[in-house]
Write a protein that holds these residues in place. Structure first.
Motif, PDB file in Angstrom:
ATOM      1  N   CYS A  67       0.849  -1.210   0.000  1.00 16.39           N
ATOM      2  CA  CYS A  67       0.000   0.000   0.000  1.00 16.39           C
ATOM      3  C   CYS A  67       0.878   1.251   0.000  1.00 16.39           C
ATOM      4  CB  CYS A  67      -0.908   0.078   1.224  1.00 16.39           C
ATOM      5  SG  CYS A  67      -1.631  -1.454   1.797  1.00 16.39           S
ATOM      6  N   THR A  68       1.923   1.250   0.858  1.00 20.52           N
ATOM      7  CA  THR A  68       2.753   2.449   0.971  1.00 20.52           C
ATOM      8  C   THR A  68       3.623   2.634  -0.277  1.00 20.52           C
ATOM      9  OG1 THR A  68       4.295   1.127   2.269  1.00 20.52           O
ATOM     10  CG2 THR A  68       2.808   2.549   3.490  1.00 20.52           C
ATOM     11  N   CYS A  70       2.694   2.025  -3.427  1.00 17.55           N
ATOM     12  CA  CYS A  70       1.894   2.657  -4.491  1.00 17.55           C
ATOM     13  C   CYS A  70       1.230   3.951  -4.011  1.00 17.55           C
ATOM     14  CB  CYS A  70       0.817   1.697  -4.992  1.00 17.55           C
ATOM     15  SG  CYS A  70       1.466   0.350  -6.003  1.00 17.55           S
ATOM     16  N   HIS A  71       0.654   3.934  -2.797  1.00 16.77           N
ATOM     17  CA  HIS A  71      -0.112   5.103  -2.340  1.00 16.77           C
ATOM     18  C   HIS A  71       0.760   6.117  -1.594  1.00 16.77           C
ATOM     19  CE1 HIS A  71      -4.205   3.715  -3.381  1.00 16.77           C
ATOM     20  NE2 HIS A  71      -3.721   2.510  -3.166  1.00 16.77           N
ATOM     21  N   GLY A  72       2.080   5.855  -1.515  1.00 16.66           N
ATOM     22  CA  GLY A  72       2.995   6.779  -0.839  1.00 16.66           C
ATOM     23  C   GLY A  72       3.150   6.430   0.636  1.00 16.66           C
ATOM     24  N   GLN A  73       4.315   6.763   1.196  1.00 20.96           N
ATOM     25  CA  GLN A  73       4.626   6.438   2.598  1.00 20.96           C
ATOM     26  C   GLN A  73       3.544   6.954   3.541  1.00 20.96           C
ATOM     27  OE1 GLN A  73       7.003   4.403   3.552  1.00 20.96           O
ATOM     28  NE2 GLN A  73       7.569   4.207   1.397  1.00 20.96           N
ATOM     29  N   ASP A  74       2.988   8.147   3.244  1.00 21.00           N
ATOM     30  CA  ASP A  74       1.979   8.753   4.122  1.00 21.00           C
ATOM     31  C   ASP A  74       0.555   8.424   3.649  1.00 21.00           C
ATOM     32  OD1 ASP A  74       1.829  10.207   1.796  1.00 21.00           O
ATOM     33  OD2 ASP A  74       2.391  12.124   2.698  1.00 21.00           O
ATOM     34  N   LEU A  75       0.430   7.543   2.657  1.00 20.78           N
ATOM     35  CA  LEU A  75      -0.850   7.155   2.037  1.00 20.78           C
ATOM     36  C   LEU A  75      -1.565   8.341   1.398  1.00 20.78           C
ATOM     37  CD1 LEU A  75      -2.296   4.479   4.554  1.00 20.78           C
ATOM     38  CD2 LEU A  75      -0.859   4.120   2.555  1.00 20.78           C
ATOM     39  N   GLY A  76      -0.805   9.403   1.123  1.00 18.03           N
ATOM     40  CA  GLY A  76      -1.397  10.602   0.524  1.00 18.03           C
ATOM     41  C   GLY A  76      -1.562  10.506  -0.992  1.00 18.03           C
ATOM     42  N   GLY A  77      -1.230   9.320  -1.563  1.00 18.36           N
ATOM     43  CA  GLY A  77      -1.406   9.125  -2.992  1.00 18.36           C
ATOM     44  C   GLY A  77      -0.264   9.707  -3.801  1.00 18.36           C
ATOM     45  N   LYS A  78      -0.169   9.266  -5.058  1.00 19.66           N
ATOM     46  CA  LYS A  78       0.861   9.829  -5.932  1.00 19.66           C
ATOM     47  C   LYS A  78       0.585   9.431  -7.374  1.00 19.66           C
ATOM     48  CE  LYS A  78       4.225   6.056  -5.594  1.00 19.66           C
ATOM     49  NZ  LYS A  78       5.417   5.518  -4.958  1.00 19.66           N
ATOM     50  N   VAL A  79       1.223  10.141  -8.285  1.00 18.50           N
ATOM     51  CA  VAL A  79       1.184   9.722  -9.687  1.00 18.50           C
ATOM     52  C   VAL A  79       2.289   8.691  -9.834  1.00 18.50           C
ATOM     53  CG1 VAL A  79       1.454  10.433 -12.078  1.00 18.50           C
ATOM     54  CG2 VAL A  79       0.309  11.946 -10.451  1.00 18.50           C
ATOM     55  N   MET A  80       1.890   7.449 -10.137  1.00 17.50           N
ATOM     56  CA  MET A  80       2.851   6.350 -10.140  1.00 17.50           C
ATOM     57  C   MET A  80       3.542   6.257 -11.494  1.00 17.50           C
ATOM     58  SD  MET A  80       1.586   2.570  -9.272  1.00 17.50           S
ATOM     59  CE  MET A  80       2.603   1.160  -9.520  1.00 17.50           C
ATOM     60  N   ILE A  81       2.750   6.335 -12.547  1.00 14.26           N
ATOM     61  CA  ILE A  81       3.278   6.320 -13.911  1.00 14.26           C
ATOM     62  C   ILE A  81       2.493   7.378 -14.679  1.00 14.26           C
ATOM     63  CG2 ILE A  81       3.386   4.994 -16.073  1.00 14.26           C
ATOM     64  CD1 ILE A  81       3.618   2.446 -14.487  1.00 14.26           C
ATOM     65  N   ASP A  82       3.206   8.208 -15.469  1.00 16.55           N
ATOM     66  CA  ASP A  82       2.505   9.100 -16.397  1.00 16.55           C
ATOM     67  C   ASP A  82       3.237   9.017 -17.720  1.00 16.55           C
ATOM     68  OD1 ASP A  82       0.937  10.872 -17.669  1.00 16.55           O
ATOM     69  OD2 ASP A  82       1.229  12.527 -16.261  1.00 16.55           O
ATOM     70  N   ASP A  83       2.706   8.184 -18.585  1.00 20.75           N
ATOM     71  CA  ASP A  83       3.363   7.910 -19.850  1.00 20.75           C
ATOM     72  C   ASP A  83       2.389   8.248 -20.964  1.00 20.75           C
ATOM     73  OD1 ASP A  83       5.698   6.052 -21.134  1.00 20.75           O
ATOM     74  OD2 ASP A  83       3.787   5.716 -22.163  1.00 20.75           O
ATOM     75  N   PRO A  84       2.836   9.033 -21.959  1.00 20.30           N
ATOM     76  CA  PRO A  84       1.907   9.478 -23.007  1.00 20.30           C
ATOM     77  C   PRO A  84       1.235   8.326 -23.751  1.00 20.30           C
ATOM     78  CG  PRO A  84       4.198  10.070 -23.536  1.00 20.30           C
ATOM     79  CD  PRO A  84       4.196   9.549 -22.139  1.00 20.30           C
ATOM     80  N   ALA A  85       1.911   7.163 -23.853  1.00 25.26           N
ATOM     81  CA  ALA A  85       1.323   6.055 -24.599  1.00 25.26           C
ATOM     82  C   ALA A  85       0.565   5.097 -23.677  1.00 25.26           C
ATOM     83  CB  ALA A  85       2.422   5.292 -25.345  1.00 25.26           C
ATOM     84  N   LEU A  86       1.103   4.854 -22.487  1.00 32.04           N
ATOM     85  CA  LEU A  86       0.533   3.862 -21.568  1.00 32.04           C
ATOM     86  C   LEU A  86      -0.634   4.424 -20.765  1.00 32.04           C
ATOM     87  CD1 LEU A  86       1.511   0.929 -20.367  1.00 32.04           C
ATOM     88  CD2 LEU A  86       2.033   2.338 -18.386  1.00 32.04           C
ATOM     89  N   GLY A  87      -0.418   5.583 -20.189  1.00 31.96           N
ATOM     90  CA  GLY A  87      -1.475   6.195 -19.391  1.00 31.96           C
ATOM     91  C   GLY A  87      -0.932   6.754 -18.102  1.00 31.96           C
ATOM     92  N   ARG A  88      -1.866   7.277 -17.293  1.00 26.62           N
ATOM     93  CA  ARG A  88      -1.486   7.855 -16.012  1.00 26.62           C
ATOM     94  C   ARG A  88      -2.124   7.023 -14.906  1.00 26.62           C
ATOM     95  NH1 ARG A  88      -4.357  12.565 -15.650  1.00 26.62           N
ATOM     96  NH2 ARG A  88      -3.070  13.761 -17.064  1.00 26.62           N
ATOM     97  N   LEU A  89      -1.275   6.353 -14.108  1.00 27.79           N
ATOM     98  CA  LEU A  89      -1.768   5.523 -13.012  1.00 27.79           C
ATOM     99  C   LEU A  89      -1.628   6.317 -11.723  1.00 27.79           C
ATOM    100  CD1 LEU A  89      -0.281   2.041 -13.980  1.00 27.79           C
ATOM    101  CD2 LEU A  89      -2.599   2.880 -14.318  1.00 27.79           C
ATOM    102  N   VAL A  90      -2.753   6.488 -11.035  1.00 29.09           N
ATOM    103  CA  VAL A  90      -2.762   7.372  -9.865  1.00 29.09           C
ATOM    104  C   VAL A  90      -3.367   6.680  -8.646  1.00 29.09           C
ATOM    105  CG1 VAL A  90      -3.402   9.668  -9.050  1.00 29.09           C
ATOM    106  CG2 VAL A  90      -3.166   9.262 -11.501  1.00 29.09           C
ATOM    107  N   PRO A  91      -2.537   5.993  -7.861  1.00 28.90           N
ATOM    108  CA  PRO A  91      -3.044   5.449  -6.589  1.00 28.90           C
ATOM    109  C   PRO A  91      -3.573   6.607  -5.721  1.00 28.90           C
ATOM    110  CG  PRO A  91      -0.931   4.447  -7.169  1.00 28.90           C
ATOM    111  CD  PRO A  91      -1.142   5.601  -8.107  1.00 28.90           C
ATOM    112  N   SER A  92      -4.825   6.495  -5.301  1.00 33.91           N
ATOM    113  CA  SER A  92      -5.548   7.597  -4.655  1.00 33.91           C
ATOM    114  C   SER A  92      -4.928   8.044  -3.334  1.00 33.91           C
ATOM    115  CB  SER A  92      -6.981   7.162  -4.364  1.00 33.91           C
ATOM    116  OG  SER A  92      -7.453   6.251  -5.326  1.00 33.91           O
TER     117      SER A  92
END
Ligand code: HEC
Ligand code: HEC
Length: 292
Positions: A67-68, A70-92
């Protein structure tokens, strides 16, 4: 003559383009259908007790379940991948802060997300590996929820998750699992608790967290993460056959294998596996080594 060849070439290129576009239109339609499907699951929430034992266990689980990561050490979420072809994965953002889900989520909503891979709107949560939390005991779920629902609020508004063409194609060919909801046995009845002393059964329980990359037979294969090396076979038909328990623990705590390979954390998350307790790593070792 040249003109005829050119005309033929042009026709071939145009027909190929049409075929590719039609195929992609189908993939895109299939993706939209699956993303918009409604799932109504009755989620039963275990009792959540906020004592120190539960909070310590919950924090441990949030780390070893990734969980930490993907969602960040503080669980505050982050943009995990932002790739123009693949997409933007954003654990909340999972906290009660601004932009977080913590303030709106009921305990049922949490359990629905973690056991079924579905949001409060009944739509699938994308790329959120609920198939790796669906099997958790009620005891562990209760501890995890105690920890997640009391972490400090983080104010962070994140951009929308977005899956772009390559992400849809990888999902279509089963190379990236965007719909964990489709991989879960939704009738599974979680056990109340489990014995956590060293045993193959405890190892099997924990190894669910390895299946996302090492596949459900632990034989590895093509990776889910772009640019990753191939995923290793971690059964007795791989290097593990020759590894002692000490070798295994060292590899998962330092990223260094007996064969002299240094594994990169972004592909094989040993910063996560190093947090497993000795009992957990020993149990994983016995379980994996006994896999044919
Ligand atoms: C591989 C990365 C990954 C891991 C590991 C992971 N998550 Fe997620 N999680 C995501 C992504 C991506 C989303 C956003 C899904 C969406 O918006 O459709 C998400 C969404 C969620 C949601 C729903 C939030 C919302 O926006 O409605 C909850 C709750 C959640 N995660 C909890 C957890 C917990 C607790 C753990 C650890 C047991 C965990 N996640 C582990 C990637 C991950
Ligand atoms: C995010 C994907 C991912 C997850 C999750 C993951 N692994 Fe791995 N693992 C990899 C990749 C990729 C490699 C190959 C690394 C390399 O070649 O540098 C690997 C290699 C390994 C190796 C070394 C094998 C060898 O022969 O060198 C072991 C042991 C291992 N993983 C165990 C585990 C265990 C146990 C878990 C679950 C607790 C786990 N992994 C979870 C991706 C993952």
């Amino acid at each position: 003559m040249v003109k005829r060849i050119l005309k033929f070439l042009l026709l071939t290129v145009v027909s190929l383009l049409i075929i590719i576009l039609a195929f992609y239109a189908f993939v895109s339609w299939d993706f939209a259908q699956r993303a918009n499907q409604s799932y109504s699951y009755e989620a039963h929430a275990p009792e959540v007790v906020y004592d120190s034992t539960n909070l310590v266990l919950g924090k441990h689980l949030a780390i070893i379940k990734g969980c930490t990561d993907c969602h960040g050490q503080d669980l505050g979420g982050k943009v995990m991948i932002d790739d123009p072809a693949l997409g933007r994965l954003v654990p909340s953002n999972l906290t009660r802060g601004e932009g977080g889900i913590g303030a709106q989520y009921s305990l049922q909503d949490w359990v629905r997300a973690l056991r079924h891979g579905v949001g409060p709107d009944q739509k699938p949560l994308l790329f959120m590996p609920a198939h790796e939390t669906a099997n958790m005991t009620d005891r562990d779920m209760s501890a995890l929820l105690a920890y997640c629902t009391q972490v400090a609020a983080v104010d962070q508004q994140l951009p929308q998750l977005e899956i772009r063409p390559i992400g849809k194609l990888l999902n279509f060919f089963g190379k990236m699992h965007m719909f964990p909801v489709e991989m879960i046995d939704h009738d599974f009845l979680p056990p109340a608790d489990m014995d956590k002393s060293v045993s193959p059964a405890f190892g099997e329980y924990l190894a669910v967290s390895c299946t996302g990359c090492h596949y459900s037979n632990f034989k590895g294969g093509s990776p889910q993460i772009p640019n990753s090396p191939p995923v290793a076979d971690i059964t007795s038909s791989g290097n593990l056959a020759r590894w002692s328990e000490r070798d295994f623990i060292q590899a998962l705590r330092t990223g260094q294998t007996p064969e002299g390979k240094h594994m990169q954390n972004e592909f094989m998350p040993w910063q996560m596996t190093k947090e497993f307790t000795d009992e957990e790593l020993k149990s994983l070792y016995i379980f994996l080594k006994n896999q044919p």
